[in-house]
Design an enzyme around this catalytic site. Structure first.
Site, PDB file in Angstrom:
ATOM      1  N   PRO A   2      -0.339  -2.786  63.549  1.00 25.19           N
ATOM      2  CA  PRO A   2      -1.001  -1.743  62.766  1.00 25.19           C
ATOM      3  C   PRO A   2      -2.029  -0.985  63.612  1.00 25.19           C
ATOM      4  O   PRO A   2      -3.011  -1.546  64.072  1.00 25.19           O
ATOM      5  CB  PRO A   2      -1.661  -2.530  61.639  1.00 25.19           C
ATOM      6  CG  PRO A   2      -0.823  -3.741  61.486  1.00 25.19           C
ATOM      7  CD  PRO A   2      -0.383  -4.069  62.879  1.00 25.19           C
ATOM      8  N   GLU A   3      -1.741   0.257  63.853  1.00 28.09           N
ATOM      9  CA  GLU A   3      -2.603   1.134  64.634  1.00 28.09           C
ATOM     10  C   GLU A   3      -2.841   2.379  63.780  1.00 28.09           C
ATOM     11  O   GLU A   3      -2.532   2.374  62.594  1.00 28.09           O
ATOM     12  CB  GLU A   3      -1.927   1.475  65.969  1.00 28.09           C
ATOM     13  CG  GLU A   3      -1.505   0.208  66.732  1.00 28.09           C
ATOM     14  CD  GLU A   3      -0.756   0.474  68.021  1.00 28.09           C
ATOM     15  OE1 GLU A   3      -0.982   1.522  68.638  1.00 28.09           O
ATOM     16  OE2 GLU A   3       0.062  -0.379  68.416  1.00 28.09           O
ATOM     17  N   ARG A 119      -1.538 -14.161  58.906  1.00 34.59           N
ATOM     18  CA  ARG A 119      -2.350 -14.843  59.931  1.00 34.59           C
ATOM     19  C   ARG A 119      -3.841 -14.946  59.626  1.00 34.59           C
ATOM     20  O   ARG A 119      -4.584 -15.512  60.413  1.00 34.59           O
ATOM     21  CB  ARG A 119      -2.118 -14.175  61.286  1.00 34.59           C
ATOM     22  CG  ARG A 119      -0.733 -14.497  61.767  1.00 34.59           C
ATOM     23  CD  ARG A 119      -0.416 -13.952  63.118  1.00 34.59           C
ATOM     24  NE  ARG A 119       1.029 -14.020  63.301  1.00 34.59           N
ATOM     25  CZ  ARG A 119       1.688 -13.489  64.307  1.00 34.59           C
ATOM     26  NH1 ARG A 119       1.036 -12.841  65.245  1.00 34.59           N
ATOM     27  NH2 ARG A 119       2.980 -13.602  64.387  1.00 34.59           N
TER      28      ARG A 119
END
Length: 286
Positions: A2-3, A119
């Site tokens: 995710p950017e 995570r």
DNA sequence: AGTATCCTGGAA
DNA sequence: TTCCAGGATACT
């Protein structure tokens, strides 16, 4: 991961679907998460969804906001009676409470916002709207390549030149340093350097000004392509409706170790820079 | 400026 | 069964 394009894709979806909803209840299921005052968001209405770099801000109508960073595996998925029909990506970890659902927002009009994260690196925090910018992450963010949708300062070519000329680090590491330039992560840094024909290992301050100019344009170009494709679904990125992006079908070099360079056919190499996988074509990138 | 750390599923 | 990926941060 995710950017900027992925986070902006989520922002656009939330801006469209979430704004106007009232939050009836919040369930925080992960004790590791320091969510903050639940009371401050219950019965407030969502006013707007903003973004700065890879960070998201959900503004409420009572002077509070929810600051969010989805890190590697976070998902923010909106569901209501209408959008329930949309078939989510297989990457969507679970629309209904699953072991990866960390927070559930119960909204009015039988809608929900699920915050899933495999995570558990992602965070979500309730703060006063005025204090969002003073959270360390937001406070330290550098300017952002001029693409769209952000409240951050825009990075100009002059500024990029200036930042690069002072940086004694590999150009790829500089691109990914959120305190210097925000929004670019591993995928788009690798692809932008390929597009610009620049070796990711070169010291930033040793690049010529025409190379910096080319790179500046390449960064904007790949970010825009990422946005058009609604992001890259590498691990489990999905948009605000649980759907996958498609930029992964257009990777130039990222994740393509051993495959043929799209330009010259020689094999893509992989090295590590600052602990991160770095992909490039030795022949095309000098 | 480089490296360990957080965390977990999936790949080797 | 071990190793690896990665955004951001805390160290060295």
């Amino acid at each position: 991961m995710p950017e900027l394009p992925e986070v902006e894709t989520i922002r656009l979806g939330l801006q469209k679907h979430l704004v106007g909803h009232k939050i009836d209840e919040v369930e925080v299921r992960d004790k590791k998460l320091s969510f903050g005052e639940k009371k401050a968001v219950v019965s407030a209405k969502v006013k707007a969804v903003r973004r700065a770099g890879k960070g998201l801000i959900i503004d409420l109508d009572n002077g509070y906001s929810i600051a969010i960073h989805i890190k590697l595996t976070g998902q923010l998925v909106y569901r209501d009676d209408k959008t329930k029909k949309i078939k989510p990506s297989e990457k969507y970890v679970d629309g209904l409470p699953s072991k990866f659902t960390r927070v559930i927002f119960h909204l009015d009009k039988s809608a929900f916002l699920f915050f899933n994260d495999v995570r558990r690196f992602a965070w979500m925090k309730v703060v006063k709207t005025q204090e969002v910018q003073s959270l360390p992450f937001f406070q330290e963010l550098g300017p952002e390549p001029p693409v769209t949708g952000s409240i951050s300062n825009k990075l100009t070519l002059e500024e990029f030149n200036n930042i690069a000329s002072k940086a004694n680090m590999p150009i790829k590491v500089l691109l990914m340093d959120q305190k210097k330039i925000s929004g670019v992560g591993n995928i788009y840094a690798n692809d932008a350097l390929f597009d610009a024909g620049i070796d990711p290992r070169r010291k930033a301050k040793e690049l010529k000004s025409e190379e910096i100019k080319k790179l500046y344009e390449s960064v904007i170009k790949v970010l825009k392509k990422g946005l058009e494709e609604q992001g890259a679904t590498e691990i489990n990125f999905v948009n605000a409706l649980g759907e996958a992006g498609s930029y992964q079908d257009y990777f130039l070099v990222y994740g393509r170790e051993g495959e043929k360079c799209l330009e010259c056919g020689s094999l893509i190499k992989k090295v590590k820079l600052a602990g991160r996988g770095t992909y490039f074509c030795e022949r095309c990138q000098k």
